[in-house]
Design a protein around this motif. Structure first.
Motif, PDB file in Angstrom:
ATOM      1  N   LEU A 301       0.829  -1.199   0.000  1.00 13.48           N
ATOM      2  CA  LEU A 301       0.000   0.000   0.000  1.00 13.48           C
ATOM      3  C   LEU A 301       0.869   1.257   0.000  1.00 13.48           C
ATOM      4  O   LEU A 301       0.523   2.266  -0.632  1.00 13.48           O
ATOM      5  CB  LEU A 301      -0.940  -0.019   1.205  1.00 13.48           C
ATOM      6  N   ARG A 302       2.006   1.190   0.688  1.00 10.18           N
ATOM      7  CA  ARG A 302       2.949   2.319   0.644  1.00 10.18           C
ATOM      8  C   ARG A 302       3.513   2.492  -0.763  1.00 10.18           C
ATOM      9  O   ARG A 302       3.607   3.615  -1.266  1.00 10.18           O
ATOM     10  CB  ARG A 302       4.082   2.089   1.646  1.00 10.18           C
ATOM     11  N   ASN A 303       3.902   1.387  -1.396  1.00  8.74           N
ATOM     12  CA  ASN A 303       4.388   1.454  -2.781  1.00  8.74           C
ATOM     13  C   ASN A 303       3.407   2.215  -3.658  1.00  8.74           C
ATOM     14  O   ASN A 303       3.779   3.120  -4.414  1.00  8.74           O
ATOM     15  CB  ASN A 303       4.555   0.053  -3.363  1.00  8.74           C
ATOM     16  N   LEU A 304       2.130   1.813  -3.584  1.00  6.07           N
ATOM     17  CA  LEU A 304       1.117   2.392  -4.470  1.00  6.07           C
ATOM     18  C   LEU A 304       0.861   3.861  -4.135  1.00  6.07           C
ATOM     19  O   LEU A 304       0.669   4.687  -5.038  1.00  6.07           O
ATOM     20  CB  LEU A 304      -0.183   1.591  -4.360  1.00  6.07           C
ATOM     21  N   ALA A 305       0.851   4.186  -2.852  1.00  9.23           N
ATOM     22  CA  ALA A 305       0.594   5.568  -2.453  1.00  9.23           C
ATOM     23  C   ALA A 305       1.699   6.499  -2.935  1.00  9.23           C
ATOM     24  O   ALA A 305       1.432   7.613  -3.418  1.00  9.23           O
ATOM     25  CB  ALA A 305       0.453   5.656  -0.934  1.00  9.23           C
ATOM     26  N   ILE A 306       2.945   6.060  -2.833  1.00 10.81           N
ATOM     27  CA  ILE A 306       4.065   6.925  -3.201  1.00 10.81           C
ATOM     28  C   ILE A 306       4.283   6.952  -4.707  1.00 10.81           C
ATOM     29  O   ILE A 306       4.463   8.013  -5.309  1.00 10.81           O
ATOM     30  CB  ILE A 306       5.338   6.474  -2.466  1.00 10.81           C
ATOM     31  N   ALA A 307       4.250   5.787  -5.349  1.00 15.49           N
ATOM     32  CA  ALA A 307       4.565   5.724  -6.781  1.00 15.49           C
ATOM     33  C   ALA A 307       3.453   6.295  -7.649  1.00 15.49           C
ATOM     34  O   ALA A 307       3.729   6.940  -8.669  1.00 15.49           O
ATOM     35  CB  ALA A 307       4.856   4.283  -7.186  1.00 15.49           C
ATOM     36  N   TYR A 308       2.197   6.071  -7.249  1.00 16.79           N
ATOM     37  CA  TYR A 308       1.073   6.422  -8.114  1.00 16.79           C
ATOM     38  C   TYR A 308       0.066   7.363  -7.460  1.00 16.79           C
ATOM     39  O   TYR A 308      -1.002   7.613  -8.024  1.00 16.79           O
ATOM     40  CB  TYR A 308       0.336   5.144  -8.546  1.00 16.79           C
ATOM     41  N   ASN A 309       0.376   7.858  -6.267  1.00 10.61           N
ATOM     42  CA  ASN A 309      -0.553   8.715  -5.513  1.00 10.61           C
ATOM     43  C   ASN A 309      -1.872   8.006  -5.197  1.00 10.61           C
ATOM     44  O   ASN A 309      -2.923   8.649  -5.069  1.00 10.61           O
ATOM     45  CB  ASN A 309      -0.837  10.025  -6.246  1.00 10.61           C
ATOM     46  N   MET A 310      -1.826   6.683  -5.048  1.00 11.47           N
ATOM     47  CA  MET A 310      -3.043   5.926  -4.723  1.00 11.47           C
ATOM     48  C   MET A 310      -3.282   5.946  -3.208  1.00 11.47           C
ATOM     49  O   MET A 310      -3.511   4.929  -2.565  1.00 11.47           O
ATOM     50  CB  MET A 310      -2.925   4.500  -5.262  1.00 11.47           C
ATOM     51  N   THR A 311      -3.250   7.148  -2.647  1.00  7.84           N
ATOM     52  CA  THR A 311      -3.344   7.318  -1.207  1.00  7.84           C
ATOM     53  C   THR A 311      -4.724   6.983  -0.680  1.00  7.84           C
ATOM     54  O   THR A 311      -4.865   6.353   0.383  1.00  7.84           O
ATOM     55  CB  THR A 311      -2.961   8.751  -0.821  1.00  7.84           C
ATOM     56  N   GLU A 312      -5.769   7.380  -1.389  1.00  9.28           N
ATOM     57  CA  GLU A 312      -7.124   7.101  -0.914  1.00  9.28           C
ATOM     58  C   GLU A 312      -7.400   5.606  -0.901  1.00  9.28           C
ATOM     59  O   GLU A 312      -8.032   5.082   0.023  1.00  9.28           O
ATOM     60  CB  GLU A 312      -8.150   7.839  -1.781  1.00  9.28           C
ATOM     61  N   PHE A 313      -6.922   4.902  -1.924  1.00  5.58           N
ATOM     62  CA  PHE A 313      -7.045   3.447  -1.920  1.00  5.58           C
ATOM     63  C   PHE A 313      -6.259   2.864  -0.749  1.00  5.58           C
ATOM     64  O   PHE A 313      -6.739   1.965  -0.045  1.00  5.58           O
ATOM     65  CB  PHE A 313      -6.545   2.861  -3.237  1.00  5.58           C
ATOM     66  N   GLY A 314      -5.058   3.388  -0.535  1.00  2.00           N
ATOM     67  CA  GLY A 314      -4.240   2.900   0.565  1.00  2.00           C
ATOM     68  C   GLY A 314      -4.916   3.095   1.911  1.00  2.00           C
ATOM     69  O   GLY A 314      -4.908   2.200   2.762  1.00  2.00           O
ATOM     70  N   LYS A 315      -5.531   4.255   2.129  1.00  2.00           N
ATOM     71  CA  LYS A 315      -6.237   4.502   3.384  1.00  2.00           C
ATOM     72  C   LYS A 315      -7.423   3.557   3.542  1.00  2.00           C
ATOM     73  O   LYS A 315      -7.699   3.064   4.638  1.00  2.00           O
ATOM     74  CB  LYS A 315      -6.710   5.951   3.430  1.00  2.00           C
ATOM     75  N   TYR A 316      -8.120   3.333   2.443  1.00  2.00           N
ATOM     76  CA  TYR A 316      -9.278   2.433   2.433  1.00  2.00           C
ATOM     77  C   TYR A 316      -8.878   1.029   2.873  1.00  2.00           C
ATOM     78  O   TYR A 316      -9.511   0.428   3.757  1.00  2.00           O
ATOM     79  CB  TYR A 316      -9.872   2.458   1.037  1.00  2.00           C
ATOM     80  N   ARG A 317      -7.808   0.509   2.305  1.00  2.00           N
ATOM     81  CA  ARG A 317      -7.385  -0.852   2.634  1.00  2.00           C
ATOM     82  C   ARG A 317      -6.655  -0.904   3.977  1.00  2.00           C
ATOM     83  O   ARG A 317      -6.856  -1.844   4.757  1.00  2.00           O
ATOM     84  CB  ARG A 317      -6.495  -1.418   1.520  1.00  2.00           C
ATOM     85  N   TYR A 318      -5.831   0.093   4.263  1.00  2.00           N
ATOM     86  CA  TYR A 318      -5.093   0.105   5.527  1.00  2.00           C
ATOM     87  C   TYR A 318      -6.066   0.155   6.708  1.00  2.00           C
ATOM     88  O   TYR A 318      -5.817  -0.454   7.755  1.00  2.00           O
ATOM     89  CB  TYR A 318      -4.149   1.306   5.566  1.00  2.00           C
ATOM     90  N   GLY A 319      -7.171   0.856   6.539  1.00  2.00           N
ATOM     91  CA  GLY A 319      -8.164   0.946   7.592  1.00  2.00           C
ATOM     92  C   GLY A 319      -8.843  -0.368   7.908  1.00  2.00           C
ATOM     93  O   GLY A 319      -9.525  -0.490   8.941  1.00  2.00           O
ATOM     94  N   MET A 320      -8.667  -1.370   7.037  1.00  2.00           N
ATOM     95  CA  MET A 320      -9.253  -2.683   7.288  1.00  2.00           C
ATOM     96  C   MET A 320      -8.445  -3.497   8.302  1.00  2.00           C
ATOM     97  O   MET A 320      -8.996  -4.391   8.950  1.00  2.00           O
ATOM     98  CB  MET A 320      -9.339  -3.485   5.982  1.00  2.00           C
TER      99      MET A 320
END
Length: 374
Positions: A301-320
């Motif tokens: 999730l960190r990879n995706l947030a930093i490389a592609y700005n997929m932060t909202e997806f990362g928060k969504y999944r990390y919150g699980m």
């Protein structure tokens, strides 16, 4: 719409299946969504005992009339693992009643997510065998959110004809399960490629730019549809209108074009260049973690947030994490105690404790639950 053989079931399924977790606004909305899906060529509908009133709404649609005969539409429902064959058989009958059906084309054991679930499912399977013998169930499979090792064990049990699992461009950990299921001629059903695959229906601007001239959603669908081993992809439309965009690629099942391959290469390059020496290569050698942190998933999730700005997806999944039980196992990154147990096992020599804390700072916050519990 294209159709593919669903492994040893020999059912010919549309390459998109209607998932029914999200059409629950009203019985009328459900009926309109089902009717629209069928009119666009979808011939497989997947529901579950646990999806609120999904089965009842689908059952009511038969009474409301659909533009196809029952024999032209394949219905799969899912029930949880049960070790008691009689209880399992009753659950099948209850689903048939809610669905207004005499038989199920497919029945999946829902959520074989742990070794214990698999043991429980196998113990109760004689109840399903009885339902198969008298025609109430035609084909048996399983759905899973499990680690790949559990999925491989379930496939190797040789008790199932199809598998529903997570596998996407941005999550390829389950590639060995795809290979083994294909070798055993099992039908392969991909769960939630738009949502769990990255919330690609609302992509960040950076990801959209990197995928140009394609959309991120198009590329993920093409990654999956170009793989002939995969039979069908779940399309969880909340209303009839949400069917239109995804089904624009329902005929695009050929091998990846040079342009698509180049775009995927550009995504890989962006990942490596942006993360540099902090790139987690998803080898899983860091597990097990003494604090039960799902280190590879946290760092993915960190990879995706930093490389592609997929932060909202990362928060969504990390919150699980710590909120969805066996459906999304593992603890958050802030649970790291700096014990160092993972460090000598990482072939990339990553400073894992630092990266875990960084991920928590970026993505920590709101708690999440499974969609049908929200």
């Amino acid at each position: 719409m294209r159709y593919r053989r669903f492994g040893k079931t020999n059912l010919s399924l549309s390459v998109f299946s209607l998932g029914t977790m999200r059409y629950l606004a009203s019985p009328e909305n459900a009926h309109q969504t089902i009717e629209r899906a069928v009119s666009m060529g979808i011939n497989h509908i997947e529901t579950a005992k646990g999806y609120g009133k999904s089965e009842e709404y689908l059952g009511a649609s038969w009474l409301g009339g659909l533009p196809v005969e029952r024999s032209q539409l394949y219905i799969t429902t899912k029930i949880p693992p049960m070790s008691d064959p009689d209880a399992l058989e009753k659950a099948i009958d209850d689903s048939l009643t809610r669905l207004n059906l005499d038989y199920l084309d497919g029945l999946a054991i829902h959520g074989i997510n742990t070794p214990e679930h698999l043991t429980e499912a196998i113990a109760g399977i004689v109840g399903i065998d009885r339902a198969i013998a008298d025609g109430r169930v035609r084909h048996l499979g399983f759905s899973t959110h499990a680690p790949v090792e559990v999925i491989l064990e379930a496939i190797n049990s040789d008790r199932f004809e199809f598998v529903n699992l997570h596998y996407y461009y941005f999550f390829q950990r389950h590639a060995p399960a795809i290979t083994l299921a294909s070798q055993k001629d099992m039908g392969i059903f991909i769960i939630s490629p738009a949502d769990k695959g990255g919330r690609l229906y609302t992509p960040p601007a950076k990801l959209t730019q990197l995928c140009d001239p394609f959309s991120p959603l198009h590329l993920n669908y093409r990654f999956l549809l170009s793989d002939r081993r995969i039979t069908t992809l779940s399309l969880g439309a909340a209303n009839p209108q949400e069917l239109d965009l995804p089904l624009q690629v329902a005929d695009s099942v050929e091998s990846l074009t040079e342009s698509e391959q180049s775009t995927f290469m550009a995504l890989e390059t962006a990942l490596e260049e942006t993360l540099a020496t902090d790139t987690c290569k998803q080898c899983y050698e860091c597990l097990p973690c003494p604090e039960l942190i799902n280190i590879p998933e946290v760092l993915r999730l960190r990879n995706l947030a930093i490389a592609y700005n997929m932060t909202e997806f990362g928060k969504y999944r990390y919150g699980m994490f710590e909120n969805a039980g066996h459906w999304f196992p593992g603890r958050r990154g802030d649970r790291c105690t700096d014990c160092g147990d993972c460090l000598p096992r990482c072939p990339e020599n990553l400073d894992i404790p630092r990266l875990l804390r960084d991920t928590h700072q970026r993505l920590g916050g709101s708690k999440g639950r499974r969609l049908w519990e929200s």
